[in-house]
Design an enzyme around this catalytic site. Structure first.
Site, PDB file in Angstrom:
ATOM      1  N   GLU A   8       0.622  -1.166  -0.158  1.00 55.22           N
ATOM      2  CA  GLU A   8      -0.225  -0.124   0.011  1.00 55.22           C
ATOM      3  C   GLU A   8       0.836   1.094   0.019  1.00 55.22           C
ATOM      4  OE1 GLU A   8      -3.905  -1.745   2.371  1.00 55.22           O
ATOM      5  OE2 GLU A   8      -2.383  -1.014   3.598  1.00 55.22           O
ATOM      6  N   CYS A  16       6.798  -7.592   6.674  1.00 56.20           N
ATOM      7  CA  CYS A  16       7.566  -7.054   7.428  1.00 56.20           C
ATOM      8  C   CYS A  16       8.160  -8.063   8.418  1.00 56.20           C
ATOM      9  CB  CYS A  16       7.467  -5.702   8.193  1.00 56.20           C
ATOM     10  SG  CYS A  16       8.683  -5.209   9.225  1.00 56.20           S
ATOM     11  N   CYS A  75       6.824  -5.661  15.135  1.00 56.19           N
ATOM     12  CA  CYS A  75       6.331  -4.817  16.194  1.00 56.19           C
ATOM     13  C   CYS A  75       4.924  -5.070  16.638  1.00 56.19           C
ATOM     14  CB  CYS A  75       6.509  -3.288  15.821  1.00 56.19           C
ATOM     15  SG  CYS A  75       8.035  -2.793  15.113  1.00 56.19           S
ATOM     16  N   CYS A  97       1.755  -3.134  15.227  1.00 56.83           N
ATOM     17  CA  CYS A  97       1.740  -2.782  13.964  1.00 56.83           C
ATOM     18  C   CYS A  97       0.978  -3.957  13.282  1.00 56.83           C
ATOM     19  CB  CYS A  97       3.189  -2.485  13.459  1.00 56.83           C
ATOM     20  SG  CYS A  97       3.245  -2.456  11.605  1.00 56.83           S
ATOM     21  N   CYS A 128       3.553   8.166   1.388  1.00 59.04           N
ATOM     22  CA  CYS A 128       4.073   7.424   2.330  1.00 59.04           C
ATOM     23  C   CYS A 128       4.067   5.934   1.488  1.00 59.04           C
ATOM     24  CB  CYS A 128       3.187   6.952   3.357  1.00 59.04           C
ATOM     25  SG  CYS A 128       3.676   5.890   4.507  1.00 59.04           S
TER      26      CYS A 128
HETATM   27  S1  SF4 Z   1       6.147  -0.667  12.777  1.00 52.82           S
HETATM   28 FE1  SF4 Z   1       7.559  -2.535  12.888  1.00 52.82          FE
HETATM   29  S2  SF4 Z   1       6.511  -4.262  12.116  1.00 52.82           S
HETATM   30 FE2  SF4 Z   1       5.727  -2.461  11.153  1.00 52.82          FE
HETATM   31  S3  SF4 Z   1       6.448  -2.233   9.284  1.00 52.82           S
HETATM   32 FE3  SF4 Z   1       7.389  -0.911  10.807  1.00 52.82          FE
HETATM   33  S4  SF4 Z   1       9.455  -2.108  11.295  1.00 52.82           S
HETATM   34 FE4  SF4 Z   1       7.600  -3.366  10.406  1.00 52.82          FE
END
Ligand code: SF4
Length: 375
Positions: free
Chosen positions: A92, A112, A116, A119, A105
Site C-alpha cells: 500500500e 515485515c 512490532c 503494527c 507514504c
Molecule cells: S512498525 Fe515494525 S513491524 Fe510495522 S512495518 Fe515498521 S518495522 Fe515493520
C-alpha cells in the site's frame, strides 16, 4: 530475454546500461527525464529521443508499473492505493495532502519481519523485499496520476515529500532502497531535497551507519519505549540493537543528515508506554543523563490504531496530551500526529495489504497481551 525494467535504475545505472547500447550519458538523462519527470512509459512517444535509440529500447526495456488493485479516498483528501506485487502479495501507498505539501507514504517490503507488536503489517509476517522498481513505481504512479487528477498546472508537483513509512522496514531492504532514494533526489528525477525524503526505521543500527555514508536523508526512528525492557517487547529488533547502540547511531547520523534532529516516533499505547514517569525516562534517555551525549530530536506521538490481534488499546487523549506536556516542558519539540484517513484504514500501522504470512507471525504475535509492564 526479458525486457529490463528501467524503474530499477538510478541515473548512474541507466547511464551504464545505455552505454552498453552504445549511447552517451545525455541520452540516458533524456530517457530518465521522460520516465520520471513526464511519467512516460511508451518509448515511441519520447519525441526527442533519437529514432535509433527508440528502436533499441523497444523489446529490450520497459517501464513496469504496478497494477492498482484498489483505491480508497478519504473525506479528508487522503488516498490509499493497494498495489499488486505478484505471488498473492500486495503493498500500500498513501497520499496525504496538506496546505503546503503533498506527502506520499511508500512501502519497501511486502510485509515485515520485524514484528512490532502494535503494527498491523508486522502481524502479517514477511513475504519479500520490493525491488527498486517496485518502490519507485509507487511514486511514479502517484505523482503522474495525481497531476492529472488534481489538474495541477504544468511544472507543479503533486508529491513534495516522501516518507518511507509504509509497509516494511526500509533498512532491511537496503540495496533496493538506496537507488530508489537517489532517483527521488535526482534533479533529473523527482528533484526532492534530502530534507523532504524521510527514511523511517525501527533501528537497524549497521544500516543507519551505511545510509549516513551512502545517501543521507531525513531520519525517523520508531522508538515507542524508554527502556530496553519494554522496547524488547514492543519492537523485537531491540534485542539485537538495544537503545544505547541505537541512540549512538542516531547521534553519529546527524553529522551527515540534512536535518539537525532525529524524529522519534512514539505510538501511544494505553497503560503500556504512556505514563508521565515514562515520559521522564524518555527525557533522561535523549538528554544524555547517564553519561551519553544528548540526541537532538523531536518527538511525534502517534495515536495507536487498534486492531484485535494486538491486544492493545489507544491511549486516551488527555493522557497523550499530558505525556506531550512533560516532554515539551523539558524543551523537547513534541507533536501529536493528526490521524488522517481513519475512515479508510490509512493511518500509521494499519497498512496491512494482502500479504501471505510465511513467517507464522500471526501465531507468534497473537498472544492475549493486554498490558506490558515497563521494566
Ligand atoms: S512498525 Fe515494525 S513491524 Fe510495522 S512495518 Fe515498521 S518495522 Fe515493520
Amino acid at each position: 530475454m526479458n525486457p529490463v525494467n528501467l524503474l530499477d535504475f538510478d541515473l548512474d545505472a541507466l547511464t551504464a546500461w545505455c552505454g552498453e547500447l552504445g549511447e552517451k550519458r545525455f541520452r540516458a538523462v533524456q530517457l530518465f527525464r521522460w520516465i520520471h519527470q513526464k511519467g512516460e512509459s511508451d518509448f515511441a512517444r519520447m519525441s526527442d529521443l533519437a529514432k535509433s535509440l527508440r528502436g533499441k529500447l523497444a523489446g529490450a526495456a520497459m517501464v513496469q508499473p504496478l497494477q492498482v488493485i484498489s483505491e480508497q479516498a478519504s473525506s479528508d483528501g487522503t488516498i490509499k492505493w493497494l498495489f499488486d506485487v505478484g505471488g498473492g502479495n500486495a503493498v500500500e501507498s498513501v497520499f496525504i495532502p496538506e496546505d503546503d505539501r503533498g506527502t506520499l507514504c511508500v512501502s519497501s517490503q511486502a510485509g515485515c519481519a520485524v514484528g512490532c507488536r502494535f503494527c498491523s503489517t508486522g502481524h502479517q509476517g514477511f513475504s519479500r523485499n520490493l525491488s527498486t522498481g517496485e518502490i519507485l513505481a509507487q511514486l511514479w504512479f502517484a505523482e503522474h496520476h495525481l497531476r492529472t487528477r488534481l489538474a495541477l498546472p504544468a511544472g507543479e508537483r503533486a508529491i513534495t515529500n516522501v516518507v518511507m513509512m509504509g509497509m516494511g522496514e526500509p533498512l532491511q531492504n537496503y540495496s533496493a532502497l538506496v537507488p530508489a532514494l537517489r532517483v527521488m533526489l535526482d534533479d533529473h528525477g523527482y528533484g526532492l531535497s534530502r530534507r523532504r525524503v524521510t527514511v523511517s526505521t525501527s533501528g537497524v543500527v549497521p544500516m543507519i551507519e551505511r545510509l549516513q555514508a551512502d545517501c543521507p536523508v531525513a531520519m525517523a526512528v520508531s522508538l515507542h519505549a524508554p527502556t530496553d525492557g519494554l522496547r524488547d517487547q514492543l519492537v523485537p529488533l531491540n534485542r539485537k540493537y538495544p537503545l544505547a547502540e541505537l541512540l549512538s547511531a542516531c547521534r553519529a547520523y546527524l553529522s551527515a543528515a540534512p536535518r539537525d534532529f532525529i524524529t522519534f516516533e512514539y505510538c501511544m499505547l494505553d497503560g503500556v508506554n504512556d505514563s508521565p514517569a515514562q515520559a521522564q525516562q524518555l527525557i533522561d534517555l535523549v538528554s544524555g543523563r547517564g553519561g551519553q551525549p544528548r540526541v537532538p530530536c523531536k518527538f511525534n506521538l502517534i495515536p495507536f490504531n487498534p486492531f484485535p490481534a494486538s491486544g492493545l488499546k489507544r491511549s486516551p487523549r488527555d493522557r497523550v496530551m499530558a505525556f506531550a506536556k512533560v516532554l515539551q516542558d523539558a524543551g523537547i519539540v513534541t507533536t501529536v500526529r493528526k490521524t488522517r484517513g481513519d475512515d479508510i484504514d490509512a493511518a500509521c500501522g494499519q497498512l496491512a495489504g494482502e500479504v501471505q504470512d510465511r513467517t507464522n507471525a500471526q501465531n507468534r504475535l497473537t498472544r492475549p497481551v493486554i498490558r506490558i509492564e515497563a521494566s
